[in-house]
Scaffold this motif. Structure first.
Motif, PDB file in Angstrom:
ATOM      1  N   ILE A 124      -3.952  11.536  -6.764  1.00 23.20           N
ATOM      2  CA  ILE A 124      -3.532  11.115  -5.426  1.00 23.20           C
ATOM      3  C   ILE A 124      -3.534   9.586  -5.355  1.00 23.20           C
ATOM      4  N   HIS A 125      -2.361   9.001  -5.110  1.00 20.42           N
ATOM      5  CA  HIS A 125      -2.222   7.550  -4.928  1.00 20.42           C
ATOM      6  C   HIS A 125      -1.849   7.309  -3.462  1.00 20.42           C
ATOM      7  N   PHE A 126      -2.518   6.353  -2.817  1.00 21.35           N
ATOM      8  CA  PHE A 126      -2.370   6.201  -1.374  1.00 21.35           C
ATOM      9  C   PHE A 126      -2.314   4.722  -1.001  1.00 21.35           C
ATOM     10  N   SER A 127      -1.712   4.486   0.162  1.00 21.71           N
ATOM     11  CA  SER A 127      -1.569   3.113   0.657  1.00 21.71           C
ATOM     12  C   SER A 127      -1.445   3.162   2.180  1.00 21.71           C
ATOM     13  N   PRO A 128      -2.108   2.214   2.871  1.00 26.83           N
ATOM     14  CA  PRO A 128      -2.988   1.164   2.367  1.00 26.83           C
ATOM     15  C   PRO A 128      -4.381   1.714   2.040  1.00 26.83           C
ATOM     16  N   GLN A 129      -5.138   0.949   1.284  1.00 27.88           N
ATOM     17  CA  GLN A 129      -6.500   1.340   0.947  1.00 27.88           C
ATOM     18  C   GLN A 129      -7.517   0.786   1.937  1.00 27.88           C
ATOM     19  N   GLU A 130      -7.147  -0.282   2.639  1.00 32.25           N
ATOM     20  CA  GLU A 130      -7.985  -0.851   3.690  1.00 32.25           C
ATOM     21  C   GLU A 130      -7.072  -1.349   4.806  1.00 32.25           C
ATOM     22  N   PHE A 131      -7.532  -1.207   6.051  1.00 33.68           N
ATOM     23  CA  PHE A 131      -6.736  -1.694   7.181  1.00 33.68           C
ATOM     24  C   PHE A 131      -7.601  -1.758   8.431  1.00 33.68           C
ATOM     25  N   GLN A 132      -7.080  -2.494   9.427  1.00 34.92           N
ATOM     26  CA  GLN A 132      -7.717  -2.594  10.728  1.00 34.92           C
ATOM     27  C   GLN A 132      -7.059  -1.589  11.684  1.00 34.92           C
TER      28      GLN A 132
END
Length: 267
Positions: free
Chosen positions: A90-98
């Motif tokens: 599983i590849h995902f985006s974004p990995q960090e966010f507000q």
């Protein structure tokens, strides 16, 4: 001053919290797919902030196992460390966010299925907010909230198969054991009804749902009411394995003064 780290984990539901404390929601608790070798799947999960506080979100994948007593209890492990893990696919985006107050954000994921897939593969995608703090008396408590979406990826040639064994009478009850003899997780939905000698249904009931990995077994007990008189009965026991797969047993039994005795079992 002592600090405690508390993980509040949920799947597709509100995380626990005090009023005014940040909470997360995802729009799905589970992704279940029947996949082909080499297939690529692309989709998204929406994460919502249901509070009036902004939060920082970190996204990451882990493995999980259902563990005894197989009532839905899970253990979590680093990605790629459990047999039949799909978390590293599983590849995902974004990995960090507000995530602003009362707003949602889509996290896109893609899954590349290996060519040699066979049976079932599982993982979880977690959405975790940055640690917060709350006071309880003189204790400063550090709290982390996270919420997960479970992934169930199963090959088209999977073996979804179970067996009911060791059926016996105990007091006024019937006991048995469900074995997962296939290669995917089974979540059987069990039910039964009892007929008297005239073929009239005199009792119905459900068996508590369980979550059973391949190669594991789960004991179950069917508790009858005291209204069953001393005579012969037939019980039809059904486990719905989802997607049209059903496991059925017919059990003839006798209720006597000393308890219940199983006479015959038929498929």
């Amino acid at each position: 001053m002592r600090k405690f780290l508390i993980f509040l984990i949920a799947g597709g539901v509100f995380c626990s919290g005090k009023p005014g404390y940040a909470q997360l929601i995802v729009d799905r608790a589970k992704v279940k797919l029947v996949v082909s070798p080499g297939q690529t799947i692309t989709d998204s999960i929406t994460v919502y902030n249901s509070s009036n506080n902004g939060m920082s979100i970190r996204v990451y994948a882990e493995d999980f196992n259902y563990v005894s007593p197989f009532d839905g209890t899970k253990e979590f492990f680093p990605a790629g460390t459990v047999k039949n893990s799909c978390s590293t696919w599983i590849h995902f985006s974004p990995q960090e966010f507000q995530l602003p107050p009362f707003k949602g954000r889509k996290v896109t994921y893609s899954i590349k299925v290996p060519q040699d897939i066979k049976g079932g593969y599982y993982g979880v995608l977690f959405f975790e907010m940055s640690p917060g703090r709350m006071k309880r008396g003189k204790i400063d408590i550090q709290v982390i909230q996270r919420i997960g979406c479970l992934f169930f990826l199963e090959a088209q040639n999977r073996l979804k198969r179970g067996e009911i064994r060791n059926i016996s009478g105990f007091g006024r009850n019937i006991q048995g054991e469900f074995f997962n003899t296939g290669d995917v997780i089974l979540i059987p939905d069990g039910s039964f009804y009892v007929m008297d000698r005239e073929g009239m249904a005199v009792e119905r009931g459900k068996i508590e749902k369980f979550y059973l990995p391949p190669g594991e077994s789960k004991s179950f007990t069917i508790n009858f009411s005291k209204k069953l008189s001393y005579q012969l009965y037939t019980m039809v026991l059904t486990f719905d394995l989802e997607e049209g797969d059903v496991l059925v047993k017919e059990i003839d039994f006798e209720v006597g003064k000393t308890g219940l005795r199983v006479i015959q079992i038929r498929d």
